[in-house]
Every structure is written in C-alpha cells, then in structure tokens.
Design a protein around this motif. Structure first.
Motif, PDB file in Angstrom:
ATOM      1  N   LEU A 170       0.840  -1.203   0.000  1.00 38.77           N
ATOM      2  CA  LEU A 170       0.000   0.000   0.000  1.00 38.77           C
ATOM      3  C   LEU A 170       0.867   1.243   0.000  1.00 38.77           C
ATOM      4  CD1 LEU A 170      -2.967   1.116   0.366  1.00 38.77           C
ATOM      5  CD2 LEU A 170      -2.481   1.124   2.828  1.00 38.77           C
ATOM      6  N   ILE A 171       0.447   2.236  -0.759  1.00 38.36           N
ATOM      7  CA  ILE A 171       1.036   3.574  -0.692  1.00 38.36           C
ATOM      8  C   ILE A 171      -0.013   4.470  -0.051  1.00 38.36           C
ATOM      9  CG2 ILE A 171       1.973   5.524  -1.990  1.00 38.36           C
ATOM     10  CD1 ILE A 171       2.715   3.494  -4.204  1.00 38.36           C
ATOM     11  N   TYR A 172       0.339   5.052   1.090  1.00 39.29           N
ATOM     12  CA  TYR A 172      -0.647   5.809   1.868  1.00 39.29           C
ATOM     13  C   TYR A 172      -0.209   7.266   1.988  1.00 39.29           C
ATOM     14  CZ  TYR A 172      -4.047   6.993   5.436  1.00 39.29           C
ATOM     15  OH  TYR A 172      -5.086   7.576   6.115  1.00 39.29           O
ATOM     16  N   LEU A 173      -1.099   8.166   1.615  1.00 36.14           N
ATOM     17  CA  LEU A 173      -0.801   9.587   1.594  1.00 36.14           C
ATOM     18  C   LEU A 173      -1.760  10.359   2.491  1.00 36.14           C
ATOM     19  CD1 LEU A 173      -0.581   9.962  -2.311  1.00 36.14           C
ATOM     20  CD2 LEU A 173       1.246   9.242  -0.750  1.00 36.14           C
ATOM     21  N   GLU A 174      -1.338  11.550   2.865  1.00 35.84           N
ATOM     22  CA  GLU A 174      -2.214  12.492   3.564  1.00 35.84           C
ATOM     23  C   GLU A 174      -1.903  13.872   3.012  1.00 35.84           C
ATOM     24  OE1 GLU A 174      -2.232  14.191   7.983  1.00 35.84           O
ATOM     25  OE2 GLU A 174      -2.820  12.074   7.912  1.00 35.84           O
ATOM     26  N   SER A 175      -2.911  14.517   2.433  1.00 39.49           N
ATOM     27  CA  SER A 175      -2.668  15.809   1.795  1.00 39.49           C
ATOM     28  C   SER A 175      -3.909  16.688   1.920  1.00 39.49           C
ATOM     29  CB  SER A 175      -2.319  15.613   0.313  1.00 39.49           C
ATOM     30  OG  SER A 175      -1.997  16.827  -0.308  1.00 39.49           O
ATOM     31  N   PRO A 176      -3.749  17.886   2.501  1.00 38.22           N
ATOM     32  CA  PRO A 176      -2.545  18.422   3.127  1.00 38.22           C
ATOM     33  C   PRO A 176      -2.170  17.610   4.374  1.00 38.22           C
ATOM     34  CG  PRO A 176      -4.158  20.166   2.721  1.00 38.22           C
ATOM     35  CD  PRO A 176      -4.864  18.869   2.523  1.00 38.22           C
ATOM     36  N   ALA A 177      -0.885  17.643   4.685  1.00 40.87           N
ATOM     37  CA  ALA A 177      -0.398  16.905   5.841  1.00 40.87           C
ATOM     38  C   ALA A 177      -0.890  17.554   7.135  1.00 40.87           C
ATOM     39  CB  ALA A 177       1.126  16.859   5.819  1.00 40.87           C
ATOM     40  N   ASN A 178      -1.107  16.740   8.123  1.00 38.24           N
ATOM     41  CA  ASN A 178      -1.562  17.213   9.426  1.00 38.24           C
ATOM     42  C   ASN A 178      -0.363  17.280  10.378  1.00 38.24           C
ATOM     43  OD1 ASN A 178      -2.857  17.634  11.864  1.00 38.24           O
ATOM     44  ND2 ASN A 178      -4.168  15.833  11.753  1.00 38.24           N
ATOM     45  N   PRO A 179       0.006  18.438  10.922  1.00 35.77           N
ATOM     46  CA  PRO A 179      -0.712  19.712  10.894  1.00 35.77           C
ATOM     47  C   PRO A 179      -0.020  20.785  10.050  1.00 35.77           C
ATOM     48  CG  PRO A 179       0.718  19.678  12.781  1.00 35.77           C
ATOM     49  CD  PRO A 179       1.021  18.422  11.996  1.00 35.77           C
ATOM     50  N   THR A 180       0.968  20.416   9.237  1.00 37.19           N
ATOM     51  CA  THR A 180       1.795  21.423   8.563  1.00 37.19           C
ATOM     52  C   THR A 180       1.149  22.015   7.320  1.00 37.19           C
ATOM     53  OG1 THR A 180       2.895  19.713   7.255  1.00 37.19           O
ATOM     54  CG2 THR A 180       3.893  20.293   9.385  1.00 37.19           C
ATOM     55  N   ASN A 181       0.110  21.364   6.783  1.00 39.61           N
ATOM     56  CA  ASN A 181      -0.576  21.809   5.568  1.00 39.61           C
ATOM     57  C   ASN A 181       0.263  21.616   4.306  1.00 39.61           C
ATOM     58  OD1 ASN A 181      -3.251  22.433   6.030  1.00 39.61           O
ATOM     59  ND2 ASN A 181      -3.051  24.568   5.404  1.00 39.61           N
ATOM     60  N   ALA A 182       1.318  20.825   4.368  1.00 42.76           N
ATOM     61  CA  ALA A 182       2.118  20.545   3.177  1.00 42.76           C
ATOM     62  C   ALA A 182       1.353  19.614   2.244  1.00 42.76           C
ATOM     63  CB  ALA A 182       3.443  19.902   3.577  1.00 42.76           C
ATOM     64  N   LEU A 183       1.380  19.917   0.951  1.00 46.62           N
ATOM     65  CA  LEU A 183       0.638  19.152  -0.052  1.00 46.62           C
ATOM     66  C   LEU A 183       1.483  18.029  -0.637  1.00 46.62           C
ATOM     67  CD1 LEU A 183      -1.024  22.115  -1.997  1.00 46.62           C
ATOM     68  CD2 LEU A 183      -2.212  20.470  -0.524  1.00 46.62           C
ATOM     69  N   VAL A 184       0.832  16.914  -0.956  1.00 41.69           N
ATOM     70  CA  VAL A 184       1.472  15.786  -1.623  1.00 41.69           C
ATOM     71  C   VAL A 184       1.104  15.830  -3.102  1.00 41.69           C
ATOM     72  CG1 VAL A 184       1.646  13.279  -1.753  1.00 41.69           C
ATOM     73  CG2 VAL A 184       1.337  14.387   0.465  1.00 41.69           C
ATOM     74  N   ASP A 185       2.077  15.594  -3.965  1.00 40.31           N
ATOM     75  CA  ASP A 185       1.837  15.541  -5.401  1.00 40.31           C
ATOM     76  C   ASP A 185       1.308  14.145  -5.756  1.00 40.31           C
ATOM     77  OD1 ASP A 185       1.850  15.624  -8.174  1.00 40.31           O
ATOM     78  OD2 ASP A 185       3.751  16.708  -8.292  1.00 40.31           O
ATOM     79  N   VAL A 186       0.001  13.995  -5.731  1.00 34.35           N
ATOM     80  CA  VAL A 186      -0.615  12.687  -5.981  1.00 34.35           C
ATOM     81  C   VAL A 186      -0.297  12.214  -7.394  1.00 34.35           C
ATOM     82  CG1 VAL A 186      -2.777  11.380  -5.972  1.00 34.35           C
ATOM     83  CG2 VAL A 186      -2.461  13.279  -4.365  1.00 34.35           C
ATOM     84  N   GLU A 187      -0.276  13.118  -8.346  1.00 32.92           N
ATOM     85  CA  GLU A 187       0.024  12.744  -9.729  1.00 32.92           C
ATOM     86  C   GLU A 187       1.440  12.196  -9.849  1.00 32.92           C
ATOM     87  OE1 GLU A 187      -2.971  15.973 -11.909  1.00 32.92           O
ATOM     88  OE2 GLU A 187      -0.809  16.357 -11.809  1.00 32.92           O
ATOM     89  N   ALA A 188       2.389  12.808  -9.140  1.00 33.31           N
ATOM     90  CA  ALA A 188       3.766  12.324  -9.181  1.00 33.31           C
ATOM     91  C   ALA A 188       3.888  10.958  -8.518  1.00 33.31           C
ATOM     92  CB  ALA A 188       4.698  13.330  -8.501  1.00 33.31           C
ATOM     93  N   VAL A 189       3.156  10.755  -7.420  1.00 34.70           N
ATOM     94  CA  VAL A 189       3.177   9.454  -6.744  1.00 34.70           C
ATOM     95  C   VAL A 189       2.620   8.376  -7.666  1.00 34.70           C
ATOM     96  CG1 VAL A 189       2.250   8.110  -4.812  1.00 34.70           C
ATOM     97  CG2 VAL A 189       3.021  10.465  -4.434  1.00 34.70           C
ATOM     98  N   ALA A 190       1.511   8.676  -8.335  1.00 36.54           N
ATOM     99  CA  ALA A 190       0.902   7.701  -9.245  1.00 36.54           C
ATOM    100  C   ALA A 190       1.831   7.383 -10.408  1.00 36.54           C
ATOM    101  CB  ALA A 190      -0.436   8.233  -9.761  1.00 36.54           C
ATOM    102  N   ALA A 191       2.481   8.413 -10.956  1.00 34.16           N
ATOM    103  CA  ALA A 191       3.401   8.190 -12.078  1.00 34.16           C
ATOM    104  C   ALA A 191       4.600   7.363 -11.638  1.00 34.16           C
ATOM    105  CB  ALA A 191       3.860   9.535 -12.646  1.00 34.16           C
ATOM    106  N   SER A 192       5.118   7.640 -10.435  1.00 35.83           N
ATOM    107  CA  SER A 192       6.241   6.881  -9.909  1.00 35.83           C
ATOM    108  C   SER A 192       5.845   5.427  -9.674  1.00 35.83           C
ATOM    109  CB  SER A 192       6.729   7.513  -8.601  1.00 35.83           C
ATOM    110  OG  SER A 192       7.794   6.783  -8.043  1.00 35.83           O
ATOM    111  N   ARG A 193       4.692   5.208  -9.072  1.00 33.85           N
ATOM    112  CA  ARG A 193       4.186   3.855  -8.829  1.00 33.85           C
ATOM    113  C   ARG A 193       4.054   3.078 -10.127  1.00 33.85           C
ATOM    114  NH1 ARG A 193      -1.381   2.358  -7.825  1.00 33.85           N
ATOM    115  NH2 ARG A 193      -1.756   3.798  -9.563  1.00 33.85           N
TER     116      ARG A 193
END
Length: 444
Positions: free
Chosen positions: A193-216
């Motif tokens: 499993l690849i598990y993400l949280e975006s924005p991150a709690n509590p820093t509000n940093a965003l995850v590039d879901v498209e980049a994660v999917a492309a890498s996967r």
C-alpha cells in the motif's frame, strides 16, 4: 423497508392504498441531459420515500437483524457471503454488515468524488485501520508520506510493526525524484500500500498525488501495482478530489467537514468496487461499520456540506489576511498564500490538484510554547479543542496535544514546532473572529 399498502388507510379514504402512498419512483440523476450536482443529489439520492411510508427523510433503522422472505433467500444470501456463489451477497441480513441508513450514506458519499463505491465506519481511525488490515500481511511494506495524523503514524509504526509490517516514508512535498528513490528502495520487498495524507496534518504541506501515481506506475510496471490511498479529510470533497489525480482509494474522517457539527464520530473510504469489496470483507469480519443513528446524522449534514465548507473557506481567507500582517505572527501556513511565497513546488501542486484553500491552516507565532499557550488561553470565540471542520472555530497546539506522542526529532524534521498553532475556521462572522484573534495576539 416496505411498499406494502396500508389497508386500513385505503378503506378509510376510499382510495386505493398504492395511490395514497404512491409507487417507487426511478432515481433521477440528470434532467434534460444535465447531470445533477452533488449538492442537489444530497437531498434524495439513494432513497425512495415510497418505500418508507412516504417519509420525506429516511427513518433511523434501529434493528440488529433483518427478516428473510423465505428460507431459499436466506440460503442464497449466505452463498454469496461465503463465496459459494459468484456475485457476492444481496440484501440485508445483520447490522454488523450493513443497514438502510448506512447504504444511503455510502451511496451519497460516492457521489461527491464520482467513486464506484464507498464504505462508512465508526471513526476515521477505524476506517484507516480496516483499510490497512485488509491490504497488508506480515513482511509487507507500507510507503507513506509524512507527516501523517499521529494516530495513523502510531498504527503503522508501533502496532502493525509488531506484526512484521515495515514502512518507508517521504516528505509530503517530495519531488518525483525523491518519491522514485523511496519507492525503488521499497520495491525490493512487497509494497502492499502507498498511503498519503494531503494536506499533511498539521503542517498543511501538499502531496503531489500525480507524481506518486506516475512513480508507482513506472516502478511497478512489471508486477502488481500497490494501491494508492489518501486521507482527504482537510480539503475533501469540495476542494480536492484525489481519484481524479491517480489515487485508488480516498479516506475520510467524516467527523470533520462531512459531519461538520462536532456531534458525531465516523469515517469513510471511497474508491473502486474491487478495492472497496476487499475492505468490506474485513469490515464485515471485525465490525467497524458506523451505527444507523450516526449514518442518519451524516445524511442530514451532507445536505449542507457545500454551504458550510464554502462559508468556512471564505472566512479563512479573510482571517488569514489579517494574521499574516500581524507583527506577532511569524508566518501563516495557509494554502491560499502559496502563490505569494517562494515554494514554487507547493504552488504547482496546489494549482494542479486543488480548487480551494480550505479553512484549516497552521499559524506560526513568534516565540515558542509559552507564546502559543498565551494565545490559546486568551481566545474568547474560538474554542481550544482538537478536531477541525466544524461549524465553530477551533484552535489547538499540535506539538503538545495531537502529536505529543511523536518523537521530538521527528517532530522537528516534520516542522511540528512549539510555536505552531493549528486553526480550523468555522462559519461565524469573519470580523468577529478577527477581533478575537487580535485580542488574543495582544496577550502574547
């Protein structure tokens, strides 16, 4: 639910019973070729009043078990449950598995992100735990973004770790190259499993879901691709819809915006039927489904979800403008400010993924814990409480509260500092909130 005519009422009125109650009507999802919006569908999708004595709103079905019409139907149901018959189970049998209120709720949750299916749970963490238990086994690896909600990190590292599950992580704002490096290292084992949280709690940093999917897709192109699941509680479903950017599953604490009145605890998972059925099997076994009363309350709340989130988002924009200009504020981690800052990477993710900045943000005061505590203790309208996404404004101190169990070194690495206050803006008057924050800052 039943459409059996009420004979007594029919006799008294002199009108046939089916004319009194009406007959079931077909579901309406479009009019004149126009697809109805989620805000409209929340008023009736998945429910026919004619199957519940004409009740405008779904009744609360407080029952532990459901009656079969005949023995053959019971056998057919359990053939589906046990896998002896293809196609799975049909109908309702026992409330650990599902019920009318939960089914209507799940239908409406799926609408928001155009998901194939959805499941409701007794809490956000029960949703996450059931997801993990259905996907991983001893020896597997979970790759995740960081930081995560503290309880999620505890579940992965301390609890699943006791059963031989490994983990690797990358920062929430990681580049494609950084994500590739972590996934490539993890690929030497079995990544479940690849598990993400975006924005991150509590820093509000965003995850590039498209980049994660492309890498996967690039790294696991010759084998089974691990599903990508993402906690979308902070922005979803109004301001972020990760299924459109490559995620396979979306996780929610429905306690937050979906419930939105700080009076219930629930969770949800949305995604493809294939993945949802895998998770459903685990939920049926361990019984982490939400109860019918909570499901009914969520149905009520979903009717005003767009209104509440829109008002809270508008308020947050005004409040953050005030806070950012205050001389006792170091900086404001508000997504709406990304285009003004120097973090072009985060701004790019925001513009590609998000349709709004949300109403929860990070406030970094000048000073440390003492200043943060004085600020929090001086608030008069905003409530000092954990959680977010409610009608009222909430403020908390992550380093000393929700993330207290996170090791100090990791907190520092993730930017969870003593001067950080997390704020979730509600639907009060924005100017009143600004006045409250102004007097609280004066006490710092």
């Amino acid at each position: 639910m039943t459409d059996t005519p009420n004979e007594t009422e029919a006799d008294m009125s002199g009108v046939p019973a089916d004319a009194v109650r009406g007959k079931p009507k077909p579901e309406v999802s479009e009019i004149g070729g126009r697809k109805l919006k989620p805000a409209t569908l929340m008023m009736g999708h998945g429910y026919d009043p004619m199957l519940s004595e004409g009740s405008l709103k779904p009744p609360i079905f407080l029952t532990s078990t459901f009656v079969f019409p005949d023995a053959a139907s019971g056998k057919r149901h359990f053939e589906g449950v046990t896998g002896k018959r293809p196609g799975g189970a049909e109908g309702l049998v026992y409330s650990r598995f599902n019920g009318p209120n939960q089914e209507i709720l799940e239908d409406r949750l799926a609408v928001w992100e155009e998901a194939e299916d959805a499941l409701a749970f007794s809490s956000g963490m029960s949703a996450i735990a059931t997801l993990f238990l259905s996907m991983v086994k001893p020896g597997d690896t979970i790759v995740h973004s960081g930081p995560l909600y503290a309880a999620t990190e505890t579940l992965i590292a301390r609890i699943l770790g006791r059963f031989g599950v490994h983990w690797l992580d990358f920062p929430a704002g990681a580049t494609r190259e950084e994500i590739d490096a972590v996934l490539s290292k993890a690929a030497s084992g079995n990544v479940a499993l690849i598990y993400l949280e975006s924005p991150a709690n509590p820093t509000n940093a965003l995850v590039d879901v498209e980049a994660v999917a492309a890498s996967r897709d690039a790294i696991f192109k010759n084998g089974t691709k691990p599903p990508i699941a993402i906690d979308n509680t902070f922005l979803g479903p109004l301001w972020h819809q990760p299924l459109k950017h490559g995620a396979d599953l979306v996780v929610y604490s429905l306690t937050k915006y979906a419930g939105g009145h700080s009076d219930l605890v629930a969770g949800g998972v949305l995604g493809s039927k294939e993945h949802i059925n895998t998770i459903r099997s685990m939920r049926n076994t361990i019984g982490t489904i939400t109860d019918p009363n909570t499901a009914w309350m969520l149905l009520r709340s979903l009717e005003t979800l767009e209104l509440r989130m829109s008002r809270a988002g508008e308020n947050a924009a005004k409040v953050c403008e005030f806070l950012a200009a205050h001389d006792k504020v170091d900086r404001v981690g508000y997504l709406g400010f990304l285009e003004r800052g120097t973090d072009a990477r985060q701004a790019d993710i925001y513009h590609r993924h998000c349709t709004g900045a949300g109403s929860t943000f990070s406030l970094y005061l000048k000073g440390g814990e003492a200043e943060a505590f004085r600020f929090l203790d001086s608030l008069k309208i905003a409530k000092l409480a954990v959680s977010l996404g409610g009608t009222e404004t909430l403020a908390s101190h992550p380093a000393g509260m929700t993330h207290l169990s996170v090791p100090d070194a990791r907190k520092q690495a993730l930017g969870i500092t003593d001067n950080l206050v997390r704020i979730s803006i509600g639907v009060e008057d924005a100017d009143d909130l600004i006045a409250d924050f102004e007097q609280a800052l004066a006490a710092v």
